[in-house]
Scaffold this active site. Structure first.
Site, PDB file in Angstrom:
ATOM      1  N   GLY A  26       0.782  -1.241   0.000  1.00 28.43           N
ATOM      2  CA  GLY A  26       0.000   0.000   0.000  1.00 28.43           C
ATOM      3  C   GLY A  26       0.808   1.282   0.000  1.00 28.43           C
ATOM      4  N   ASN A  81       1.591   3.018  -2.643  1.00 29.76           N
ATOM      5  CA  ASN A  81       0.920   3.955  -3.561  1.00 29.76           C
ATOM      6  C   ASN A  81      -0.339   4.531  -2.920  1.00 29.76           C
ATOM      7  OD1 ASN A  81       2.173   4.159  -6.436  1.00 29.76           O
ATOM      8  ND2 ASN A  81       2.433   2.026  -5.843  1.00 29.76           N
ATOM      9  N   LYS A 129     -17.171 -13.644  -8.479  1.00 31.52           N
ATOM     10  CA  LYS A 129     -16.599 -12.293  -8.616  1.00 31.52           C
ATOM     11  C   LYS A 129     -17.728 -11.260  -8.721  1.00 31.52           C
ATOM     12  CE  LYS A 129     -13.113 -11.631 -11.606  1.00 31.52           C
ATOM     13  NZ  LYS A 129     -11.902 -10.930 -11.142  1.00 31.52           N
ATOM     14  N   MET A 176      -4.331  -6.820  -7.097  1.00 29.61           N
ATOM     15  CA  MET A 176      -3.856  -7.914  -7.935  1.00 29.61           C
ATOM     16  C   MET A 176      -4.993  -8.847  -8.365  1.00 29.61           C
ATOM     17  SD  MET A 176      -0.947  -6.767  -8.108  1.00 29.61           S
ATOM     18  CE  MET A 176       0.531  -7.664  -8.522  1.00 29.61           C
ATOM     19  N   ARG A 177      -6.061  -8.250  -8.869  1.00 31.00           N
ATOM     20  CA  ARG A 177      -7.206  -9.010  -9.340  1.00 31.00           C
ATOM     21  C   ARG A 177      -7.707  -8.410 -10.633  1.00 31.00           C
ATOM     22  NH1 ARG A 177      -9.724 -12.750  -6.509  1.00 31.00           N
ATOM     23  NH2 ARG A 177      -8.277 -12.951  -4.788  1.00 31.00           N
ATOM     24  N   ASN A 190      -5.367   2.442 -13.433  1.00 32.10           N
ATOM     25  CA  ASN A 190      -4.452   1.500 -12.775  1.00 32.10           C
ATOM     26  C   ASN A 190      -3.015   1.965 -12.970  1.00 32.10           C
ATOM     27  OD1 ASN A 190      -3.566  -1.032 -11.595  1.00 32.10           O
ATOM     28  ND2 ASN A 190      -3.022  -1.705 -13.658  1.00 32.10           N
ATOM     29  N   HIS A 195       0.856   0.446 -13.327  1.00 35.29           N
ATOM     30  CA  HIS A 195       1.512  -0.832 -13.633  1.00 35.29           C
ATOM     31  C   HIS A 195       3.020  -0.604 -13.729  1.00 35.29           C
ATOM     32  CE1 HIS A 195       1.778  -4.916 -15.105  1.00 35.29           C
ATOM     33  NE2 HIS A 195       2.626  -4.473 -16.013  1.00 35.29           N
TER      34      HIS A 195
HETATM   35  C1  GAR Z   1       3.145  -1.348  -7.512  1.00 35.94           C
HETATM   36  O1  GAR Z   1       4.479  -1.398  -7.966  1.00 35.94           O
HETATM   37  C2  GAR Z   1       2.185  -1.460  -8.668  1.00 35.94           C
HETATM   38  O2  GAR Z   1       2.665  -0.874  -9.850  1.00 35.94           O
HETATM   39  C3  GAR Z   1       2.075  -2.951  -8.829  1.00 35.94           C
HETATM   40  O3  GAR Z   1       2.000  -3.426  -7.519  1.00 35.94           O
HETATM   41  C4  GAR Z   1       2.821  -2.596  -6.686  1.00 35.94           C
HETATM   42  C5  GAR Z   1       2.054  -2.267  -5.431  1.00 35.94           C
HETATM   43  O4  GAR Z   1       2.883  -1.615  -4.516  1.00 35.94           O
HETATM   44  N1  GAR Z   1       0.922  -3.327  -9.595  1.00 35.94           N
HETATM   45  C6  GAR Z   1       0.896  -4.345 -10.449  1.00 35.94           C
HETATM   46  O5  GAR Z   1       1.838  -5.105 -10.624  1.00 35.94           O
HETATM   47  C7  GAR Z   1      -0.419  -4.495 -11.198  1.00 35.94           C
HETATM   48  N2  GAR Z   1      -0.288  -5.426 -12.260  1.00 35.94           N
HETATM   49  P1  GAR Z   1       2.278  -0.912  -3.236  1.00 35.94           P
HETATM   50  O6  GAR Z   1       1.316  -1.911  -2.583  1.00 35.94           O
HETATM   51  O7  GAR Z   1       3.436  -0.620  -2.354  1.00 35.94           O
HETATM   52  O8  GAR Z   1       1.561   0.323  -3.696  1.00 35.94           O
END
Ligand code: GAR
Length: 191
Positions: free
Chosen positions: A13, A15, A66, A91-92, A108, A110
Site C-alpha cells: 500500500g 501507492n 466475482k 492484484m485481481r 491502474n 503498472h
Molecule cells: C506497484 O508497484 C504497482 O505498480 C504494482 O504493484 C505494486 C504495489 O505496490 N501493480 C501491479 O503489478 C499491477 N499489475 P504498493 O502496494 O506498495 O503500492
C-alpha cells in the site's frame, strides 16, 4: 470542491499512502473516501486505519462469485459517492460488474512500460529479459489485462541486476507520477 476517490490495493500500500498523503496535504483536490482490499491481513489495511480511511476488506472466497463481491463493492462506492477509482497494486482482474458501473472512471498503475510485461510479475520479467530502460504506466482499465488506453508513462535507465533496488526505483517513480496524473484527471473533470 474535493473530489471523492476510491483506492484499491492488495498488499503493502505505498501507492495508497502516497495518494492519501497528497490529499491530506492539499496537493490533490480530493479525499480518499474508500479503500478496497481483497486481502484482509494486508499492510494497506493498517495504513488506511492510520489515516482514518473507511475500508472494505473482503475475502473473495467467502463470495459465490466475482460478480457477487463486485456488486458489494459497487454498492459501497455508490453510497460513498466515489468519482474516480485508482487501482494501486490491486492484484485481481476487474470484472464486468465493476467495469459496467464505473466505466471510464477506473485507472491502474503498472510497473512496466506497457504494452511490454503485462500481468503480476512485470518487474521480474523485465529484469529477466535484460531490458535497460524500465518504467511505469498509468492507464484506464478495461476488460483486457493491463490493456486500456495509456494516460501517462515515465521511463528511466537501469543496467543493474538487483531486484530490490529496481523495485525501490520503480516505487520512487510511481508515487509522484500517480499523484500528478490523478491531479491532471481531476482538473480536467467538470465539477
Ligand atoms: C506497484 O508497484 C504497482 O505498480 C504494482 O504493484 C505494486 C504495489 O505496490 N501493480 C501491479 O503489478 C499491477 N499489475 P504498493 O502496494 O506498495 O503500492
Amino acid at each position: 470542491m474535493r473530489h471523492r476517490l476510491a483506492v484499491f490495493a492488495s498488499g503493502n500500500g505505498t501507492n495508497f499512502e502516497a495518494i492519501v498523503t497528497a490529499c491530506e496535504r492539499g496537493e490533490l483536490p480530493a479525499e480518499v473516501v474508500l479503500m478496497v482490499c481483497d486481502k484482509p491481513g494486508a499492510r494497506v489495511v493498517e495504513r488506511a486505519a492510520r489515516h482514518g480511511v473507511e475500508t472494505f476488506a473482503f475475502a473473495p472466497k467467502e463470495y459465490a462469485s466475482k460478480a457477487d463481491y463486485e456488486r458489494e463493492i459497487v454498492e459501497r462506492m455508490d453510497s460513498a459517492g466515489v468519482e474516480l477509482v485508482c487501482l494501486a497494486g490491486y492484484m485481481r482482474i476487474v470484472g464486468d460488474v465493476l467495469l459496467g458501473a464505473y466505466a471510464g472512471r477506473i485507472i491502474n498503475i503498472h510497473p512496466s512500460l506497457l504494452p511490454s510485461f503485462r500481468g503480476a510479475h512485470a518487474i521480474e520479467q523485465a529484469l529477466e529479459y535484460g531490458v535497460k530502460v524500465f518504467g511505469v504506466t498509468i492507464h484506464y482499465v478495461d476488460a483486457e489485462l493491463d490493456g486500456g488506453r495509456i494516460i501517462a508513462q515515465r521511463a528511466f535507465p537501469y543496467e543493474g541486476h538487483d531486484l530490490g533496488e529496481l523495485e525501490s526505483m520503480i516505487h520512487a517513480v510511481e508515487h509522484p507520477l500517480y499523484v500528478e496524473t490523478i491531479g491532471k484527471l481531476l482538473n480536467t473533470k467538470k465539477e
